[in-house]
Design an enzyme around this catalytic site. Structure first.
Site, PDB file in Angstrom:
ATOM      1  N   ALA A  12       0.868  -1.174   0.000  1.00 61.53           N
ATOM      2  CA  ALA A  12       0.000   0.000   0.000  1.00 61.53           C
ATOM      3  C   ALA A  12       0.906   1.226   0.000  1.00 61.53           C
ATOM      4  O   ALA A  12       1.776   1.355   0.862  1.00 61.53           O
ATOM      5  CB  ALA A  12      -0.887  -0.012   1.237  1.00 61.53           C
ATOM      6  N   ASP A  13       0.724   2.096  -0.988  1.00 64.26           N
ATOM      7  CA  ASP A  13       1.538   3.315  -1.076  1.00 64.26           C
ATOM      8  C   ASP A  13       0.819   4.457  -0.360  1.00 64.26           C
ATOM      9  O   ASP A  13      -0.256   4.882  -0.790  1.00 64.26           O
ATOM     10  CB  ASP A  13       1.730   3.724  -2.548  1.00 64.26           C
ATOM     11  N   GLY A  39       3.391  -1.842  -5.586  1.00 64.61           N
ATOM     12  CA  GLY A  39       4.110  -3.118  -5.676  1.00 64.61           C
ATOM     13  C   GLY A  39       4.184  -3.499  -7.143  1.00 64.61           C
ATOM     14  O   GLY A  39       3.161  -3.517  -7.833  1.00 64.61           O
ATOM     15  N   LYS A  40       5.394  -3.749  -7.631  1.00 66.95           N
ATOM     16  CA  LYS A  40       5.556  -4.006  -9.071  1.00 66.95           C
ATOM     17  C   LYS A  40       4.760  -5.227  -9.516  1.00 66.95           C
ATOM     18  O   LYS A  40       4.096  -5.196 -10.556  1.00 66.95           O
ATOM     19  CB  LYS A  40       7.031  -4.205  -9.415  1.00 66.95           C
ATOM     20  N   GLY A  41       4.825  -6.307  -8.751  1.00 68.46           N
ATOM     21  CA  GLY A  41       4.125  -7.528  -9.157  1.00 68.46           C
ATOM     22  C   GLY A  41       2.628  -7.287  -9.238  1.00 68.46           C
ATOM     23  O   GLY A  41       1.968  -7.683 -10.212  1.00 68.46           O
ATOM     24  N   GLY A 221      12.094   4.316 -21.756  1.00 65.83           N
ATOM     25  CA  GLY A 221      11.262   5.467 -21.422  1.00 65.83           C
ATOM     26  C   GLY A 221      10.626   6.049 -22.680  1.00 65.83           C
ATOM     27  O   GLY A 221      10.043   5.326 -23.495  1.00 65.83           O
ATOM     28  N   ASP A 252       5.789  -1.319 -15.391  1.00 64.42           N
ATOM     29  CA  ASP A 252       4.833  -2.364 -14.983  1.00 64.42           C
ATOM     30  C   ASP A 252       3.767  -2.558 -16.060  1.00 64.42           C
ATOM     31  O   ASP A 252       3.374  -3.692 -16.355  1.00 64.42           O
ATOM     32  CB  ASP A 252       4.184  -1.999 -13.649  1.00 64.42           C
ATOM     33  N   GLY A 287      -1.238   7.839 -11.389  1.00 62.14           N
ATOM     34  CA  GLY A 287      -1.232   6.605 -10.600  1.00 62.14           C
ATOM     35  C   GLY A 287      -0.514   5.489 -11.339  1.00 62.14           C
ATOM     36  O   GLY A 287      -0.103   5.640 -12.491  1.00 62.14           O
ATOM     37  N   SER A 291      -3.621   3.538 -13.600  1.00 63.29           N
ATOM     38  CA  SER A 291      -3.385   4.036 -14.958  1.00 63.29           C
ATOM     39  C   SER A 291      -3.347   2.929 -16.006  1.00 63.29           C
ATOM     40  O   SER A 291      -3.103   3.197 -17.178  1.00 63.29           O
ATOM     41  CB  SER A 291      -2.061   4.811 -14.991  1.00 63.29           C
TER      42      SER A 291
HETATM   43  P1  ADP Z   1      10.311   2.197 -15.906  1.00 58.64           P
HETATM   44  O1  ADP Z   1       8.947   2.683 -15.587  1.00 58.64           O
HETATM   45  O2  ADP Z   1      10.577   0.807 -15.427  1.00 58.64           O
HETATM   46  O3  ADP Z   1      11.424   3.149 -15.582  1.00 58.64           O
HETATM   47  P2  ADP Z   1      10.588   3.038 -18.699  1.00 58.64           P
HETATM   48  O4  ADP Z   1      10.722   4.447 -18.229  1.00 58.64           O
HETATM   49  O5  ADP Z   1      11.690   2.494 -19.540  1.00 58.64           O
HETATM   50  O6  ADP Z   1      10.351   2.010 -17.510  1.00 58.64           O
HETATM   51  O7  ADP Z   1       9.223   2.949 -19.507  1.00 58.64           O
HETATM   52  C1  ADP Z   1       8.655   1.703 -19.853  1.00 58.64           C
HETATM   53  C2  ADP Z   1       7.898   1.822 -21.144  1.00 58.64           C
HETATM   54  O8  ADP Z   1       6.874   2.816 -20.995  1.00 58.64           O
HETATM   55  C3  ADP Z   1       8.723   2.307 -22.322  1.00 58.64           C
HETATM   56  O9  ADP Z   1       9.388   1.215 -22.947  1.00 58.64           O
HETATM   57  C4  ADP Z   1       7.635   2.903 -23.223  1.00 58.64           C
HETATM   58  O10 ADP Z   1       6.954   1.858 -23.906  1.00 58.64           O
HETATM   59  C5  ADP Z   1       6.671   3.495 -22.206  1.00 58.64           C
HETATM   60  N1  ADP Z   1       6.908   4.927 -21.956  1.00 58.64           N
HETATM   61  C6  ADP Z   1       7.621   5.487 -20.944  1.00 58.64           C
HETATM   62  N2  ADP Z   1       7.642   6.824 -21.040  1.00 58.64           N
HETATM   63  C7  ADP Z   1       6.889   7.128 -22.139  1.00 58.64           C
HETATM   64  C8  ADP Z   1       6.494   8.345 -22.794  1.00 58.64           C
HETATM   65  N3  ADP Z   1       6.878   9.529 -22.326  1.00 58.64           N
HETATM   66  N4  ADP Z   1       5.705   8.253 -23.895  1.00 58.64           N
HETATM   67  C9  ADP Z   1       5.304   7.051 -24.365  1.00 58.64           C
HETATM   68  N5  ADP Z   1       5.638   5.878 -23.805  1.00 58.64           N
HETATM   69  C10 ADP Z   1       6.417   5.906 -22.713  1.00 58.64           C
END
Ligand code: ADP
Length: 303
Positions: A12-13, A39-41, A221, A252, A287, A291
């Site tokens: 719980a966050d 929690g990631k899982g 990302g 996740d 969230g 989300s």
């Molecule tokens: P984590 O949340 O584990 O740090 P990442 O930041 O690498 O992982 O993001 C995981 C995935 O989420 C990415 O491979 C991409 O598919 C998606 N994602 C993350 N940021 C964006 C963004 N700004 N726009 C679109 N997709 C995104």
């Protein structure tokens, strides 16, 4: 029996926001508080179910209001709880956020989830063996994750290892993973290669394959993801599904979407695109668990 089995933890966050973080011994008045599932899982299980997967969650829960929160969140998402309950507190995380800078300080107490043992996995072996896909991360004890991967591998179940939070791992554990899914930080923790883009992600992916991983997907990302499988590297650019609101839980969402797509028999390249779409939609909502997008929105984005 579920097609996707997720071994992981629920916490719980509890998030507190204030104009500045308190110093040791000090009390400050906050501006906001929220309590929600983490929690990631758990987030990955919710993501996979919302994406249309048939999902069971393996973990230990307590018998307290935070456990009730977990069960409610999973029931709403359609995740079956296939773990066990114990007289030990459910995990929680206290997150202090400085509203001015956005910086945070966090204490995570995994609680009962820290007591998950390899023997728990032996007890859950039937559930794992009947799945198509097994997914785990590193928030519960590593030896429990390794036992889960072994059971899945021995039963011919596809294994996804999301190596988060980042840590180096023994080659024997990487060798049990059909797919390893680090983000850039985690890829660096595993390989020592500073991952800052596509070229370094590819070098890290090759290193992990040499060490035994079946395939590697490095999430990048806003740069999408790099998939290295069968000697071929593919860069999948991120999709835009609207303004980015919060990226917590993007990884996740990606792992949950990947599990669902693979459980439906999609080839890896198409499964990565499905995961990429799932994650792109998740960052347009606040969230983490809250989300995770429904299937119809993923299909619409990919159409
Ligand atoms: P984590 O949340 O584990 O740090 P990442 O930041 O690498 O992982 O993001 C995981 C995935 O989420 C990415 O491979 C991409 O598919 C998606 N994602 C993350 N940021 C964006 C963004 N700004 N726009 C679109 N997709 C995104």
């Amino acid at each position: 029996m579920a097609r996707i089995v997720v071994l992981g933890i629920f916490v719980a966050d509890a998030t507190y926001r204030a104009q500045r973080l308190p110093r040791m011994g000090e009390t400050v008045l906050g501006d906001a508080f929220s309590l929600g599932p983490g929690g990631k899982g758990s987030n990955q299980a919710v993501a996979a179910a919302r994406a249309g997967g048939d999902v069971a969650m393996l973990t230990r829960l307590g018998r307290d209001p935070f456990a009730d929160m977990a069960l409610d969140v999973w029931a709403q998402a359609g995740v079956a709880f296939a773990g066990t309950r114990h007289d030990i507190p459910t995990g929680s995380a206290f997150i202090f956020v400085d509203s001015a800078s956005g910086d945070n300080a966090i204490i995570v107490a995994p609680g009962v989830a820290a007591t998950i043992e390899p023997s728990d996995l032996d007890g859950w072996a039937d559930e794992i063996a009947k799945a198509a896909v097994f997914v785990t991360q590193l928030e519960q004890p590593q030896r429990a994750a390794q036992r889960g991967l072994e059971i899945a591998r021995n039963a011919g179940v596809r294994t996804i290892l999301n190596p988060a939070p980042g840590a180096d791992l023994p080659d024997a554990m990487l060798a049990l993973a059909d797919i390893v899914t680090p983000n850039e930080t985690e890829a660096e923790a595993l390989t020592g290669i500073a991952v800052t883009g596509i070229d370094s992600a590819e070098r890290a992916a090759r290193r992990l394959i040499e060490r035994g991983a079946g395939a590697v997907i490095v999430t990048l990302g806003a740069n999408g993801a790099l998939c290295h499988a069968d000697g071929t590297t593919t860069h999948i650019v991120a999709l835009s599904a609207g303004p980015v609101v919060e990226t917590t839980g993007a990884g996740d969402a990606f792992n949950g979407g990947l599990a669902t797509a693979l459980s439906e028999g999609l080839p890896l390249d198409r499964a990565v695109r499905f995961a990429n779409a799932t994650a792109a939609l998740s960052v347009t909502q606040a969230g983490a668990a809250a989300s995770m997008p429904p299937r119809a929105r993923i299909d619409a984005l990919l159409a």
